[in-house]
Scaffold this motif. Structure first.
Motif, mmCIF file in Angstrom:
data_model
loop_
_atom_site.group_PDB
_atom_site.id
_atom_site.type_symbol
_atom_site.label_atom_id
_atom_site.label_comp_id
_atom_site.label_asym_id
_atom_site.label_seq_id
_atom_site.Cartn_x
_atom_site.Cartn_y
_atom_site.Cartn_z
ATOM 1 N N THR A 96 0.821 -1.214 0.000
ATOM 2 C CA THR A 96 0.000 0.000 0.000
ATOM 3 C C THR A 96 0.853 1.261 0.000
ATOM 4 O OG1 THR A 96 -0.170 -0.137 2.424
ATOM 5 C CG2 THR A 96 -1.979 -1.091 1.133
ATOM 6 N N PHE B 198 -7.861 0.794 -5.885
ATOM 7 C CA PHE B 198 -7.341 0.363 -4.582
ATOM 8 C C PHE B 198 -7.565 -1.134 -4.346
ATOM 9 C CE2 PHE B 198 -8.939 4.831 -3.842
ATOM 10 C CZ PHE B 198 -7.706 5.419 -4.083
ATOM 11 N N GLY C 29 -5.787 -2.437 -1.360
ATOM 12 C CA GLY C 29 -6.050 -1.780 -0.089
ATOM 13 C C GLY C 29 -5.847 -0.266 -0.160
ATOM 14 N N THR C 30 -6.270 0.405 0.882
ATOM 15 C CA THR C 30 -6.133 1.864 0.959
ATOM 16 C C THR C 30 -4.655 2.247 0.984
ATOM 17 O OG1 THR C 30 -8.166 1.956 2.272
ATOM 18 C CG2 THR C 30 -6.748 3.926 2.281
ATOM 19 N N THR D 55 -1.106 3.930 1.696
ATOM 20 C CA THR D 55 -0.486 4.554 2.862
ATOM 21 C C THR D 55 0.665 5.438 2.381
ATOM 22 O OG1 THR D 55 0.931 2.602 3.152
ATOM 23 C CG2 THR D 55 -1.095 2.707 4.448
#
Length: 431
Positions: A89, A215, A218-219, A221
């Motif tokens: 991410t 995404f 996942g989100t 970072t």
């Protein structure tokens, strides 16, 4: 029909370079076959989108030249390092920010180019290429940690693939030579099938159609060191793309203005930003397609647009992407030695005669390469420093790049200003 055939040629010319990046990064990060299939598919899809963004010129973006965009090998090493330390991410968080960064600086990047002369960019690309070779060697042996690492079968497949690519490159010309690595991957995989080292289950499980998904992993970072790394990679990619833009403008007899370049940079930044959202990669203009245009004599935007739409279509078919994921690791390793060796070669080519121009230039290259490789080999060297400083020292690419930029300013830019002052003082005395 002829236009479609010419467009397919361009797809084949860039296909090996396009699929190798997700295969290498995904393999290094231990993705599942399903995740790897998605990664390859979305990368092909975004290569098409990025190409179309450049061709469709408007007031805000698009250089309007027949150029093909693909994921840059310059980003492979940094992405693996970021993913290994912070997770996948963080890769996409840094790609998104670097894309926005390029969009913001597109209007005045021409003024920043002075900080990225061939001496600096050549050094950075060389460091990146050299740091990627261990990845290729590990894969050639069957993959780091593999139970059969270094087995006779793996070595035969890896070195056999490399030897076949070399022979093809040496004894063929034109289009066949331009797709020698793609042919090498195909032949190596066919040989591996007869050796019982290919698992077709991923192809059977893959669907025939999918919708791209933002995404997917996942989100995103955001880590400062990762963002700085990918922003530097993005600027190096812009410099590489600039060379392609001018080469194609000469071929098509279209004079580029500062506004055209800004729109080209902006389109590239937008492609990178979208790549981060859809979990793809950073993009740059592919030089191999320029060579194909010179070879065929066809320099039409229509042909490249067809190639772009073909890539978008291929990216929507996971079954095709899954076929690339069954390539044995050792076969990939053999091809990677050739590909990463070409990255090093490109870096040396960019350096050209820069090193011999002055003793200072030799020192710049020596210290930058030494710092980049040193930090890559001994990453714990700066572990005791404050975290704010480690942002610039924890990654070999960042350390080598910053060293090259700073030393170039010290040796070549400040020195020139001092010389100009001395000359002006003499002129004043004479007058």
């Amino acid at each position: 029909m002829k236009t479609a055939a010419l467009g397919l040629q361009h797809v084949l010319a860039m296909y090996a370079g396009a699929i190798l990046v997700p295969l290498i990064v995904g393999g290094a990060l231990g993705l599942t076959s399903e995740q790897l299939t998605y990664l390859v598919a979305i990368d092909i899809f975004m290569c098409g989108v990025a190409t179309l963004l450049q061709i469709i010129s408007n007031r805000f973006f698009g250089i309007g030249l027949p150029v093909v965009l693909g994921c840059t090998f310059t980003a492979v090493g940094p992405m693996i390092a970021i993913g290994s330390e912070f997770g996948i991410t963080a890769i996409y968080g840094s790609i998104i920010v670097s894309g926005l960064f390029v969009v913001v600086i597109a209007g005045f990047f021409g003024k920043l180019v002075r900080f990225f002369p061939p001496l600096v960019t050549g050094t950075v690309v060389t460091v990146i290429g050299v740091t990627l070779i261990p990845v290729a060697i590990n894969n050639l042996g069957g993959g780091q940690g593999a139970p059969d690492f270094g087995s006779t079968e793996n070595l035969l497949l890896g070195f056999g693939t490399l030897a076949f690519i070399i022979l093809l490159y040496r004894f063929t010309t034109g289009f066949i030579r331009s797709i020698s690595i793609l042919i090498g991957l195909i032949v190596g995989t066919i040989v591996a099938v007869f050796m019982g080292k290919v698992d077709f289950s991923a192809v059977g499980e893959a669907s025939y159609f999918h919708i791209v998904q933002p995404f997917y992993f996942g989100t995103p970072t955001f880590e400062w060191s990762a963002i700085i790394t990918m922003s530097l990679v993005a600027m190096v990619s812009l410099v590489e793309s600039t060379g392609v833009y001018f080469a194609v403008s000469d071929m098509t007899n279209k004079k580029l203005t500062e506004k055209d370049l800004s729109k080209g940079y902006r389109a590239e930044g937008l492609a990178v930003f979208l790549g981060g959202i859809f979990n793809a990669f950073q993009y740059t203009a592919f030089s191999q397609n320029v060579g194909l245009m010179q070879l065929s004599g066809v320099k039409s935007r229509k042909v490249i647009a067809v190639a772009g739409f073909m890539l978008v279509g291929l990216g929507l078919v996971p079954k095709i992407a899954a076929i690339t994921t069954i390539i044995p690791t050792s076969v990939l390793g053999g091809a990677m030695i050739a590909m990463f060796g070409m990255v090093i070669s490109q870096g040396i080519k960019m350096l050209g005669n820069e090193i011999t121009k002055s003793p200072g230039n030799s020192m710049i290259v020596a210290c930058s390469v030494g710092m980049g490789l040193g930090v890559s080999v001994v990453p714990e060297l700066f572990a005791q420093l404050p975290s704010g400083i480690q942002i610039f020292t924890s990654n070999g690419i960042v350390a080598g790049s910053l060293t090259a930029i700073i030393l170039n300013i010290i040796f070549n830019m400040i020195q020139k200003k001092e010389t100009n002052v001395v000359i002006s003082e003499k002129e004043v005395k004479v007058s």
